[in-house]
Design a protein around this motif. Structure first.
Motif, PDB file in Angstrom:
ATOM      1  N   VAL A  69     -26.667  10.332 -26.557  1.00 41.34           N
ATOM      2  CA  VAL A  69     -26.649   8.873 -26.687  1.00 41.34           C
ATOM      3  C   VAL A  69     -25.241   8.307 -26.470  1.00 41.34           C
ATOM      4  O   VAL A  69     -25.083   7.233 -25.904  1.00 41.34           O
ATOM      5  CB  VAL A  69     -27.212   8.444 -28.062  1.00 41.34           C
ATOM      6  N   ASP A  70     -24.220   9.048 -26.868  1.00 40.75           N
ATOM      7  CA  ASP A  70     -22.858   8.554 -26.711  1.00 40.75           C
ATOM      8  C   ASP A  70     -22.419   8.473 -25.259  1.00 40.75           C
ATOM      9  O   ASP A  70     -21.387   7.891 -24.949  1.00 40.75           O
ATOM     10  CB  ASP A  70     -21.870   9.413 -27.508  1.00 40.75           C
ATOM     11  N   LYS A  71     -23.205   9.020 -24.349  1.00 40.92           N
ATOM     12  CA  LYS A  71     -22.871   8.998 -22.928  1.00 40.92           C
ATOM     13  C   LYS A  71     -23.665   7.935 -22.149  1.00 40.92           C
ATOM     14  O   LYS A  71     -23.546   7.841 -20.943  1.00 40.92           O
ATOM     15  CB  LYS A  71     -23.102  10.373 -22.307  1.00 40.92           C
ATOM     16  N   VAL A  72     -24.453   7.158 -22.845  1.00 41.07           N
ATOM     17  CA  VAL A  72     -25.287   6.139 -22.203  1.00 41.07           C
ATOM     18  C   VAL A  72     -24.443   4.892 -21.932  1.00 41.07           C
ATOM     19  O   VAL A  72     -23.760   4.402 -22.821  1.00 41.07           O
ATOM     20  CB  VAL A  72     -26.490   5.788 -23.100  1.00 41.07           C
ATOM     21  N   PRO A  73     -24.482   4.378 -20.706  1.00 41.18           N
ATOM     22  CA  PRO A  73     -23.715   3.166 -20.377  1.00 41.18           C
ATOM     23  C   PRO A  73     -24.147   1.960 -21.222  1.00 41.18           C
ATOM     24  O   PRO A  73     -25.310   1.819 -21.578  1.00 41.18           O
ATOM     25  CB  PRO A  73     -24.040   2.907 -18.904  1.00 41.18           C
ATOM     26  N   SER A  74     -23.191   1.090 -21.508  1.00 41.97           N
ATOM     27  CA  SER A  74     -23.481  -0.080 -22.343  1.00 41.97           C
ATOM     28  C   SER A  74     -24.530  -0.992 -21.694  1.00 41.97           C
ATOM     29  O   SER A  74     -25.288  -1.652 -22.397  1.00 41.97           O
ATOM     30  CB  SER A  74     -22.206  -0.867 -22.626  1.00 41.97           C
ATOM     31  N   GLU A  75     -24.602  -1.032 -20.364  1.00 45.51           N
ATOM     32  CA  GLU A  75     -25.603  -1.857 -19.694  1.00 45.51           C
ATOM     33  C   GLU A  75     -27.020  -1.429 -20.077  1.00 45.51           C
ATOM     34  O   GLU A  75     -27.900  -2.263 -20.278  1.00 45.51           O
ATOM     35  CB  GLU A  75     -25.433  -1.782 -18.176  1.00 45.51           C
ATOM     36  N   ALA A  76     -27.236  -0.125 -20.198  1.00 44.35           N
ATOM     37  CA  ALA A  76     -28.556   0.364 -20.591  1.00 44.35           C
ATOM     38  C   ALA A  76     -28.902  -0.076 -22.004  1.00 44.35           C
ATOM     39  O   ALA A  76     -30.040  -0.465 -22.288  1.00 44.35           O
ATOM     40  CB  ALA A  76     -28.612   1.882 -20.476  1.00 44.35           C
ATOM     41  N   ILE A  77     -27.914  -0.048 -22.880  1.00 42.76           N
ATOM     42  CA  ILE A  77     -28.144  -0.475 -24.256  1.00 42.76           C
ATOM     43  C   ILE A  77     -28.462  -1.971 -24.283  1.00 42.76           C
ATOM     44  O   ILE A  77     -29.365  -2.410 -25.004  1.00 42.76           O
ATOM     45  CB  ILE A  77     -26.939  -0.114 -25.139  1.00 42.76           C
ATOM     46  N   GLU A  78     -27.758  -2.748 -23.474  1.00 41.86           N
ATOM     47  CA  GLU A  78     -28.044  -4.184 -23.379  1.00 41.86           C
ATOM     48  C   GLU A  78     -29.468  -4.424 -22.879  1.00 41.86           C
ATOM     49  O   GLU A  78     -30.187  -5.280 -23.397  1.00 41.86           O
ATOM     50  CB  GLU A  78     -27.044  -4.863 -22.451  1.00 41.86           C
ATOM     51  N   ASN A 114     -23.147  16.246 -18.313  1.00 38.16           N
ATOM     52  CA  ASN A 114     -22.965  14.803 -18.379  1.00 38.16           C
ATOM     53  C   ASN A 114     -24.302  14.117 -18.245  1.00 38.16           C
ATOM     54  O   ASN A 114     -25.135  14.515 -17.440  1.00 38.16           O
ATOM     55  CB  ASN A 114     -22.043  14.318 -17.252  1.00 38.16           C
ATOM     56  N   PHE A 115     -24.493  13.086 -19.034  1.00 37.48           N
ATOM     57  CA  PHE A 115     -25.708  12.293 -18.942  1.00 37.48           C
ATOM     58  C   PHE A 115     -25.393  11.061 -18.123  1.00 37.48           C
ATOM     59  O   PHE A 115     -24.456  10.342 -18.412  1.00 37.48           O
ATOM     60  CB  PHE A 115     -26.189  11.866 -20.334  1.00 37.48           C
ATOM     61  N   HIS A 116     -26.177  10.833 -17.081  1.00 35.35           N
ATOM     62  CA  HIS A 116     -25.987   9.639 -16.248  1.00 35.35           C
ATOM     63  C   HIS A 116     -27.295   8.882 -16.205  1.00 35.35           C
ATOM     64  O   HIS A 116     -28.315   9.409 -15.775  1.00 35.35           O
ATOM     65  CB  HIS A 116     -25.567  10.013 -14.821  1.00 35.35           C
ATOM     66  N   LEU A 117     -27.245   7.672 -16.665  1.00 35.88           N
ATOM     67  CA  LEU A 117     -28.415   6.815 -16.579  1.00 35.88           C
ATOM     68  C   LEU A 117     -28.658   6.495 -15.117  1.00 35.88           C
ATOM     69  O   LEU A 117     -27.724   6.183 -14.388  1.00 35.88           O
ATOM     70  CB  LEU A 117     -28.167   5.512 -17.347  1.00 35.88           C
TER      71      LEU A 117
END
Length: 122
Positions: free
Chosen positions: A72-81, A3-6
């Motif tokens: 990349v599909d495991k990255v939280p939306s907050e990080a993308i924002e 699992n990828f956790h930011l």
């Protein structure tokens, strides 16, 4: 399965990054005044978004790592924002710095976080 956790942007790592780094703008051919204008525009974007430069930059680093690992599909939306805030700040910095230039997009530029002492010397 891994699992990828930011990392939490409020973590010690992000806080340490924020405390020891400064935003640095370098645009080929820009004067110190133009560079200052660009940095002010970038800072205004961070403030408007309510995201520090350190958090936005941290998100860019984490997303690049996730991309390299195929997570990349495991990255939280907050990080993308936060990544989008960095990109918006970069565009604002270039536009403000290069206002009045014949070409608003220089060939070489960098908006980055550098260690404070290094940014001061550069």
């Amino acid at each position: 399965m891994t699992n990828f956790h930011l990392s939490n942007p409020e973590s010690r790592t992000a806080a340490a990054l924020e405390a020891t780094r400064s935003v640095y703008l370098q645009i080929e051919g820009a004067s110190p005044e133009e560079t200052s204008r660009g940095l002010a525009a970038a800072q205004a974007v961070f403030e408007k978004a309510g995201v520090t430069a350190g958090k936005a930059y941290w998100a860019i680093c984490e997303l690049e790592s996730a991309d390299d690992l195929g997570w990349v599909d495991k990255v939280p939306s907050e990080a993308i924002e936060h990544m989008h805030v960095w990109e918006e700040a970069e565009r604002a910095a270039i536009e403000a710095c290069c206002a009045g230039w014949q070409s608003n997009r220089p060939e070489r530029y960098v908006l980055h976080l550098f260690p404070k002492a290094e940014a001061a010397v550069s």
